[in-house]
Each structure stands twice: as structure tokens, then as C-alpha cells.
Design an enzyme around this catalytic site. Structure first.
Site, PDB file in Angstrom:
ATOM      1  N   CYS A 143       0.836  -1.196   0.000  1.00 24.25           N
ATOM      2  CA  CYS A 143       0.000   0.000   0.000  1.00 24.25           C
ATOM      3  C   CYS A 143       0.876   1.253   0.000  1.00 24.25           C
ATOM      4  CB  CYS A 143      -1.001  -0.033   1.153  1.00 24.25           C
ATOM      5  SG  CYS A 143      -2.305   1.226   0.978  1.00 24.25           S
TER       6      CYS A 143
ATOM      7  N   GLU B 283      -2.726  -8.744   2.951  1.00 23.11           N
ATOM      8  CA  GLU B 283      -3.092  -9.239   4.289  1.00 23.11           C
ATOM      9  C   GLU B 283      -4.590  -9.117   4.562  1.00 23.11           C
ATOM     10  OE1 GLU B 283      -2.587  -4.853   5.032  1.00 23.11           O
ATOM     11  OE2 GLU B 283      -1.734  -6.361   3.685  1.00 23.11           O
TER      12      GLU B 283
ATOM     13  N   HIS C 127      -3.931  -4.531  -0.411  1.00 23.38           N
ATOM     14  CA  HIS C 127      -3.536  -5.137   0.866  1.00 23.38           C
ATOM     15  C   HIS C 127      -3.645  -6.653   0.783  1.00 23.38           C
ATOM     16  CE1 HIS C 127      -3.259  -1.548   3.490  1.00 23.38           C
ATOM     17  NE2 HIS C 127      -4.146  -1.040   2.652  1.00 23.38           N
TER      18      HIS C 127
END
Length: 201
Positions: free
Chosen positions: A79, A185, A183
Site C-alpha cells: 500500500c 493481508e 492489501h
């Protein structure tokens, strides 16, 4: 061991948690000696370009990052961590990025019917083969949260793109440097596979 750089960025814990789900050993650190010994390093980030650069310089992590990248070991920006690898950002005029890669970060244009920031799931196209996307089908969806996007100067480093009122360079790879605007994650099984691919490089 994967070192996640701790420079008071917002999404560090979620990145750490994702790697732990994968069974990978991680450490949150800003210690030079720990960073040097790491097999992989991750630069996460949520927030403004200028604040992030100020914090990196405060902890002298800008120097640590450049030294680590020069070692040839795998490095991943996520990001804001992607944006910081480039020259500059319209978000913070006059603030120089790490400039490890060539390109600028610009604001997503205002387009009728689309809200800025770009928040939510969007699909990926693959203009070039990227190692982060091994085993992941083109058109897979990942999670984005951003108001600014990358325009890389060298299209050959762009491994994934998406569309949101403009053509967004969503992931890059050059030698041992990898980065994602989205992202991983927060991108469910697709994102975990991306992080697994990085950890296995």
C-alpha cells in the site's frame, strides 16, 4: 525470518498476523542489526506520504531499506509501502520518496459514480509475469484502500493492474523489489497466497 518494519505505520499487526497464519517467523523491528539478518523485509503502510517519509528518516530506516535492497534479498512494499519506493507523490509536494524505483504517485481522478478513496475489492490483470502471483488466476480479486495510485515510468516492472476511473499500476517487481498497492493481508486466500509466494522467494 521476515522483518516487518516498525515505523509507526497503521497496518503492521494485520501483516504480522497474516504471515503467522502461514506459519512464517516474523519480527516487528526498526533495529538495523535485525533487519540485516532477515531473509525477507516488508514495508507496510497506511497514512500520508510525508508523515511516512518523516518517520522512516526519524528512525533512519530509509538508509536501512536502501542497504537491505542492495543486498539482493527480497523486499516487499504494501500500500503506502509501495508508494514510498518511488520518486514522489502528489499527496505531499516537495517530499522525496525512497526513489528505489522510477515513477510518480498521483491522485485518483474524480469520476462520476466512483468514490475516492478507492475502497473495496477489485480484480487484477497481469501485463507481465510476476512471481508474487504464481498460482493465482488473472482476474482474481484483492482489497484496496487508497486515494493515490502509481504511474510507473517503466511498464516492464508492472506485474498487475486494475481499473478504477483510471489505469492503476497495482503491483510491481524489479529484481528483488516487490510491491502491491492493494492489501494482501486483507485479501483472503488470494492475499495469503501472494504473501506465501513472497516468503518462498
Amino acid at each position: 525470518m521476515i522483518a516487518i518494519l516498525d515505523y509507526d505505520a497503521g497496518n503492521i499487526k494485520s501483516v504480522e498476523k497474516a504471515f503467522k497464519i502461514l506459519g512464517k517467523e516474523t519480527v516487528l523491528t526498526r533495529d538495523f542489526s535485525v533487519i540485516k539478518k532477515a531473509d525477507h523485509v516488508v514495508l507496510p503502510g497506511v497514512g500520508s506520504f510525508a508523515d511516512a517519509m518523516n518517520h522512516l528518516k526519524k528512525y533512519e530506516l530509509d538508509k536501512a531499506i536502501k542497504e537491505y535492497v542492495a543486498s539482493g534479498k527480497p523486499f516487499l512494499g504494501i500500500c503506502l509501502g509501495l508508494q514510498l519506493l518511488f520518486e514522489s507523490s502528489e499527496e505531499s509536494p516537495g517530499v522525496e520518496g525512497l526513489h528505489l524505483l522510477n515513477g510518480e504517485v498521483v491522485r485518483i481522478p474524480d469520476v462520476p459514480g466512483l468514490k475516492v478513496p478507492h475502497i473495496g475489492w477489485n480484480s487484477l490483470d497481469y501485463p507481465n509475469q510476476g512471481r508474487l502471483f504464481n498460482g493465482i488466476d488473472e482476474g482474481s480479486f484483492v482489497y484496496f484502500v487508497h486515494s493515490y495510485y502509481l504511474k510507473a515510468k517503466d511498464d516492464s516492472i508492472v506485474t498487475a493492474t486494475t481499473e478504477y476511473g483510471c489505469h492503476i499500476h497495482a503491483s510491481v517487481e524489479k529484481d528483488n523489489i516487490f510491491a502491491c498497492q492493494f492489501h494482501p493481508e486483507k485479501s483472503s486466500s488470494v492475499g495469503l497466497q501472494i504473501l506465501k509466494n513472497f516468503a518462498e522467494i
